[in-house]
Design a protein around this motif. Structure first.
Motif, PDB file in Angstrom:
ATOM      1  N   ARG A  10      -8.317  -9.714   4.079  1.00 53.13           N
ATOM      2  CA  ARG A  10      -7.801  -8.384   3.738  1.00 53.13           C
ATOM      3  C   ARG A  10      -7.466  -7.599   5.013  1.00 53.13           C
ATOM      4  O   ARG A  10      -6.409  -6.991   5.127  1.00 53.13           O
ATOM      5  CB  ARG A  10      -8.823  -7.637   2.875  1.00 53.13           C
ATOM      6  N   HIS A  11      -8.364  -7.635   5.982  1.00 52.61           N
ATOM      7  CA  HIS A  11      -8.127  -6.919   7.242  1.00 52.61           C
ATOM      8  C   HIS A  11      -6.983  -7.543   8.046  1.00 52.61           C
ATOM      9  O   HIS A  11      -6.152  -6.828   8.612  1.00 52.61           O
ATOM     10  CB  HIS A  11      -9.406  -6.876   8.072  1.00 52.61           C
ATOM     11  N   LYS A  47      -4.467  -9.376   6.859  1.00 52.14           N
ATOM     12  CA  LYS A  47      -3.204  -9.117   6.153  1.00 52.14           C
ATOM     13  C   LYS A  47      -2.693  -7.720   6.461  1.00 52.14           C
ATOM     14  O   LYS A  47      -1.497  -7.527   6.715  1.00 52.14           O
ATOM     15  CB  LYS A  47      -3.392  -9.255   4.634  1.00 52.14           C
ATOM     16  N   ARG A  48      -3.579  -6.754   6.424  1.00 52.38           N
ATOM     17  CA  ARG A  48      -3.198  -5.371   6.699  1.00 52.38           C
ATOM     18  C   ARG A  48      -2.656  -5.245   8.125  1.00 52.38           C
ATOM     19  O   ARG A  48      -1.652  -4.580   8.369  1.00 52.38           O
ATOM     20  CB  ARG A  48      -4.396  -4.440   6.488  1.00 52.38           C
ATOM     21  N   ASP A  49      -3.314  -5.903   9.063  1.00 49.96           N
ATOM     22  CA  ASP A  49      -2.882  -5.857  10.457  1.00 49.96           C
ATOM     23  C   ASP A  49      -1.501  -6.498  10.622  1.00 49.96           C
ATOM     24  O   ASP A  49      -0.625  -5.935  11.281  1.00 49.96           O
ATOM     25  CB  ASP A  49      -3.915  -6.565  11.346  1.00 49.96           C
ATOM     26  N   ALA A  92       0.806  -6.905   8.305  1.00 51.24           N
ATOM     27  CA  ALA A  92       1.800  -6.108   7.565  1.00 51.24           C
ATOM     28  C   ALA A  92       2.272  -4.902   8.373  1.00 51.24           C
ATOM     29  O   ALA A  92       3.428  -4.479   8.237  1.00 51.24           O
ATOM     30  CB  ALA A  92       1.222  -5.661   6.227  1.00 51.24           C
ATOM     31  N   ARG A  93       1.420  -4.368   9.225  1.00 49.26           N
ATOM     32  CA  ARG A  93       1.823  -3.233  10.067  1.00 49.26           C
ATOM     33  C   ARG A  93       2.999  -3.590  10.977  1.00 49.26           C
ATOM     34  O   ARG A  93       3.694  -2.715  11.465  1.00 49.26           O
ATOM     35  CB  ARG A  93       0.651  -2.779  10.942  1.00 49.26           C
ATOM     36  N   ASN A 152       3.954 -11.220   7.070  1.00 52.38           N
ATOM     37  CA  ASN A 152       2.870 -11.575   6.163  1.00 52.38           C
ATOM     38  C   ASN A 152       1.885 -12.442   6.946  1.00 52.38           C
ATOM     39  O   ASN A 152       2.152 -12.842   8.090  1.00 52.38           O
ATOM     40  CB  ASN A 152       3.381 -12.245   4.876  1.00 52.38           C
TER      41      ASN A 152
END
Length: 145
Positions: free
Chosen positions: A23-24, A26-28, A30-31, A35
């Motif tokens: 989760r962390h 992916k978020r990083d 995506a910024r 993907n």
């Protein structure tokens, strides 16, 4: 608690931890408009250099058809290019473009810091034991297949 119960609880713990870490990450990724799989391919190329496209799937654990798709997307974004092998025309290498290398030089150090932070609850010794334990599970599983 018997070994089966311990094994099941360990499995659930690994899955939950993986979901938390993913989760962390992916978020990083995506910024930066990537993907997690695109980021993994770029990180592989950044860390290990040019790679035969056929080997990428084994290194980052994705399906063969997905490898081609991900590389195609990174080519479209201008971060990766295909380079034919000069000795074997059946082999193509994926390589970072100058733009892809520049992006990784910018985003990888903070990404590595994030990963370090995610494991900050472990001492150096615990982190080493965890890594060796996970490797042991993976190696034993690979030998039984």
């Amino acid at each position: 608690m018997n070994r089966t119960e311990e094994s099941l609880k360990a499995f659930v713990g690994i899955k939950r931890t993986n979901e938390y870490l993913e989760r962390h990450v992916k978020r990083d990724a995506a910024r930066h408009g990537l993907n997690i799989t695109e980021f993994a391919v770029m990180e592989l190329l950044y860390s290990k250099g040019d790679q035969p496209i056929q080997h990428i799937r084994n290194r980052i654990l994705i399906a063969s058809s997905s490898t081609t798709y991900v590389v195609d997307k990174l080519v479209e974004k201008g971060f990766v290019e295909r380079r034919p092998d000069t000795r074997d025309r059946r082999i193509s290498f994926a390589t970072l473009t100058d733009e892809g290398r520049k992006l990784m030089e910018e985003i990888f150090p903070p990404h590595a810091e994030l990963i370090t932070e995610l494991f900050s609850g472990l001492s150096d010794g615990e982190l080493s034991v965890l890594r060796e334990t996970l490797k042991k599970i993976t190696m034993e599983t690979a030998q039984t297949k």
